[in-house]
Design a protein around this motif. Structure first.
Motif, mmCIF file in Angstrom:
data_model
loop_
_atom_site.group_PDB
_atom_site.id
_atom_site.type_symbol
_atom_site.label_atom_id
_atom_site.label_comp_id
_atom_site.label_asym_id
_atom_site.label_seq_id
_atom_site.Cartn_x
_atom_site.Cartn_y
_atom_site.Cartn_z
ATOM 1 N N PRO A 93 32.495 -15.472 16.945
ATOM 2 C CA PRO A 93 33.460 -15.613 15.838
ATOM 3 C C PRO A 93 33.889 -17.059 15.602
ATOM 4 O O PRO A 93 34.344 -17.383 14.525
ATOM 5 N N HIS A 94 33.716 -17.929 16.618
ATOM 6 C CA HIS A 94 34.173 -19.307 16.462
ATOM 7 C C HIS A 94 33.072 -20.203 15.918
ATOM 8 O O HIS A 94 33.260 -21.402 15.782
ATOM 9 N N GLY A 136 32.013 -18.763 7.607
ATOM 10 C CA GLY A 136 32.453 -18.118 8.843
ATOM 11 C C GLY A 136 31.869 -16.724 8.954
ATOM 12 O O GLY A 136 31.772 -16.017 7.939
ATOM 13 N N VAL A 137 31.477 -16.317 10.165
ATOM 14 C CA VAL A 137 30.814 -15.006 10.278
ATOM 15 C C VAL A 137 31.748 -13.862 9.928
ATOM 16 O O VAL A 137 31.299 -12.810 9.477
ATOM 17 N N ASN A 138 33.062 -14.060 10.134
ATOM 18 C CA ASN A 138 33.979 -12.961 9.833
ATOM 19 C C ASN A 138 34.285 -12.836 8.350
ATOM 20 O O ASN A 138 34.947 -11.904 7.934
ATOM 21 N N GLN A 139 33.788 -13.790 7.543
ATOM 22 C CA GLN A 139 33.947 -13.665 6.100
ATOM 23 C C GLN A 139 32.794 -12.874 5.490
ATOM 24 O O GLN A 139 32.797 -12.600 4.316
ATOM 25 N N ARG B 285 40.673 -20.673 13.198
ATOM 26 C CA ARG B 285 39.216 -20.814 13.189
ATOM 27 C C ARG B 285 38.631 -20.303 14.513
ATOM 28 O O ARG B 285 37.599 -19.647 14.546
ATOM 29 N N ILE B 287 39.924 -18.074 16.591
ATOM 30 C CA ILE B 287 39.983 -16.613 16.677
ATOM 31 C C ILE B 287 39.048 -15.990 15.647
ATOM 32 O O ILE B 287 38.712 -14.820 15.727
ATOM 33 N N GLY B 288 38.613 -16.786 14.676
ATOM 34 C CA GLY B 288 37.631 -16.286 13.722
ATOM 35 C C GLY B 288 38.252 -15.700 12.478
ATOM 36 O O GLY B 288 37.630 -14.940 11.760
ATOM 37 N N ARG B 289 39.526 -16.046 12.222
ATOM 38 C CA ARG B 289 40.142 -15.503 11.024
ATOM 39 C C ARG B 289 39.817 -16.359 9.808
ATOM 40 O O ARG B 289 40.120 -15.984 8.692
ATOM 41 N N ARG B 290 39.245 -17.534 10.036
ATOM 42 C CA ARG B 290 38.927 -18.374 8.888
ATOM 43 C C ARG B 290 37.475 -18.809 8.955
ATOM 44 O O ARG B 290 36.932 -18.939 10.043
#
Lengths: 358, 290
Positions: A93-94, A136-139, B285, B287-290
């Motif tokens: 995720p990072h 970003g992968v979470n997007q 970033r 934590i992967g929220r962005r």
């Protein structure tokens, strides 16, 4: 396929025990280079343990795993030329989409510009926009994340790619699309794919061969057609979805008797020494109405439910003796147009009677 | 005018606003009020006790001439050393508690949390008895091995030891939470893609544990920066930390404006460091929220 000649991945008596519980039980298996092989089984059948042994995340307690003639048992996961697409995809995720795909290349020391080139190539191959590189992968959506995970695995350039039910969390339509795309990728790359799933339907779409797992053993291996037409036992037959199952016993040459109603049916062949077992008739093999009248196996009954399923209609029929529930499917353009309450005749061909022992 | 007043009243009558009133009042009186007073006193003439005099910058200039920067230096150095030592001590323990120890992690949590029920000063005086010349440690060493470790108390390492000991839970627990939030499959995936143990740590585990590391680091840094019991009890007069100076200015010296200036500077210093750190490391970033 000659199984010994094309041996690429070879398992000999591979066993994994957790205390007293045997998750994988002396499995012998040969997978050929370039094959799309799928292991199918219900949860708890040992298929996930099996794939963890093959990628090196767990060590077998017995037996040998050979890849191209080299014993893999004691090779740690990061030194094996194999790679897995996880059920939860395990995207970092990072890291951006591009950094995720490049990860195996970064680890093996490929120069940054070469890495980027390869990542963009893979994005194109997997039908993702190239400007996703820095996203970003979470997007990304579920289907996109799926493709990113596959791109990352392909960047590793493994000898064998393993898949641990990666499509199970997706909705039906997207899953169907990705199943076909995965098949395309398999053909384009020529790599060996080993897939595990609990859905036989999913396995049928993609696989060259299928292995059915139960209680840590592979109970049947064959092409999708072979497994569909000749399930080896009741477990395999019922695993394939809704089928009509009658408990029967032998009643002379190629004839069985339904234990509950006493009705007799013809079967195409009876295994040697068959006394009792299950008669399986697929819903799509059963004819209803006029077209059933001349068939060798017939049952009379009453329709008590009908479901329109788009291209086909499904009926539930209760036989006159009341002991048999029938599931019948017909295509939209066939003549019968019955409704609940109609008296009907059901019939099927002798070769559609599938007889399995217990 | 009438309409505005009505709008304000209806805004005030919302359940959320009404519920927030007691806490807001409490914070206003107990937190914002004193802070503003300290800020105000920092501009009052030295050794005066009224907030309503002509403002002056005399206190600020005296900070430089009175060489308070030495106290600031010691506070910053000791706080930084404490954070670094705590990180290296706590990371392995936190990793074990999050991923390895299983049910034993609860016992360790209790063992580490229980001392918090006892006053910090009493615990530090306990360590004085241990480290004292001819104390528990020194005496035991003399009796059993025949050599002395008498010079341990009232040294800089003793202060750092005290800070590390007292603030350990504040680093450990954020780290445990940070590490336990890393899914195991991510590390398995990295390893499957060829990464060695060190590469898995560097590429996946450490960046994803960063929110926990940051929170633990900032907590312990701010707490150490404002500490004074450790330097007074375990350090004797070896070094003077800034919180010690602030306390003497308010009490012994009866110079409120001087104490206020030092407080304002300490708050500004720690605030700046925290803001800079959060700017450099984008938690969303990570934590992967962005």
């Amino acid at each position: 396929m000659d199984e010994t000649q094309g041996a690429f991945l070879e398992l000999r008596k591979v066993t994994k025990k957790f205390g007293n519980f045997t998750a994988v039980d002396e499995v012998d298996l040969v997978i050929a280079e370039g094959e799309f092989f799928t292991l199918v089984g219900p949860s708890g059948s040992g298929k996930t343990t099996m794939i963890r042994l093959l990628v090196g995340m767990d060590q077998p307690t017995g037996g040998d795993i050979n890849l191209k003639g080299v014993r893999l048992n004691d090779v740690p996961a990061n030194k094996r030329p194999t790679c897995m697409v996880f059920q939860d995809l395990a995207l970092f995720p990072h890291k951006s989409v591009g950094e995720n795909i490049e990860f195996p290349l970064k680890i093996s020391g490929v120069a940054p510009d070469k890495r980027r080139q390869r990542a963009e190539q893979l994005l194109k191959q997997l039908r993702l926009p190239v400007d996703y590189y820095s996203k970003g992968v979470n997007q990304c959506s579920g289907g996109e994340r799926q493709r990113i995970a596959l791109a990352r695995a392909l960047a590793f350039d493994p000898d064998i790619l393993f898949f641990d039910e990666p499509l199970s969390a997706l909705d039906f339509r997207l899953r169907k699309t990705l199943e076909k795309e995965l098949k395309d990728i398999h053909r384009e790359t020529g790599k060996t794919f080993v897939y595990i799933t609990h859905s036989l339907e999913e396995a049928m779409v993609m696989s060259d061969r299928i292995g059915i797992m139960r209680d840590g053993k592979i109970v049947q291996i064959g092409t999708p057609a072979a497994i569909y037409n000749d399930p080896i036992n009741r477990f395999v037959a019922q695993f394939m979805g809704e089928v009509n199952t009658l408990e029967v016993e032998s009643a002379g040459k190629n004839t069985v008797q339904d234990i509950a109603s006493g009705a007799r049916f013809k079967v195409r062949a009876m295994p040697d020494g068959f006394t009792k077992g299950a008669l399986i008739i697929r819903p799509e093999s059963v004819k209803i109405g006029q077209s059933a009248a001349k068939l060798p196996n017939r049952v009379k009954g009453t329709v008590y439910n009908d479901y329109a399923l788009g291209s086909r209609v499904q009926y539930q029929v209760r036989s006159e003796t009341g002991d048999m529930q029938w599931l019948v499917e017909r295509l939209q353009d066939e003549p019968f147009d019955g409704k609940a309450g109609d008296k009907v005749t059901l019939g099927w061909q002798t070769e559609d009677s599938i007889l399995v022992g217990d | 005018m009438q309409g505005q007043a009505n709008r304000f009243l209806s805004w005030l009558r919302q359940p959320g606003v009404l519920n927030a009133v007691p806490a807001s009042l409490f914070l206003l009186i107990g937190f914002a009020g004193p802070l503003l007073m300290v800020f105000g006193y920092s501009f009052m003439p030295p050794k005066t006790f009224s907030l309503f005099q002509e403002p002056t910058l005399a206190n600020y200039s005296s900070v430089v001439s009175d060489s308070y920067y030495i106290s600031f230096f010691w506070s910053l150095t000791l706080a930084a050393a404490t954070v670094v030592i705590l990180f290296f001590i706590c990371y392995p323990i936190a990793y074990g508690m999050a991923k390895v120890f299983g049910k034993w992690a609860n016992l360790i949590t209790v063992l580490i949390a229980v001392p918090l029920l006892i006053s910090e000063n009493i615990r530090l005086f306990g360590w004085v008895l241990v480290l004292l010349k001819n104390g528990i440690l020194d005496g035991s060493l003399q009796a059993v091995f025949g050599f002395s470790a008498s010079g341990m108390l009232y040294t800089v390492p003793a202060i750092v030891f005290g800070l590390v000991y007292v603030y350990l839970p504040f680093m450990l627990f954020p780290l445990v939470i940070g590490i336990s939030m890393i899914p195991d499959t991510l590390k398995e995936a990295a390893s499957d893609l060829g990464a060695s143990r060190w590469e898995v740590f560097r590429e996946v585990e450490l960046p994803l544990a960063m929110p926990g590391i940051m929170i633990g680091g900032i907590l312990t840094f701010i707490l150490s920066l404002g500490s004074l019991a450790e330097s007074k009890i375990l350090g004797g007069q070896t070094v003077v930390m800034i919180a010690d100076d602030i306390e003497s200015a308010f009490t012994f010296a009866q110079n409120w404006p001087k104490g206020s200036v030092l407080s304002v500077l300490l708050i500004a210093l720690s605030g700046t460091i925290v803001i800079l750190l959060f700017r450099r490391i984008d938690l969303d970033r990570i934590i992967g929220r962005r």
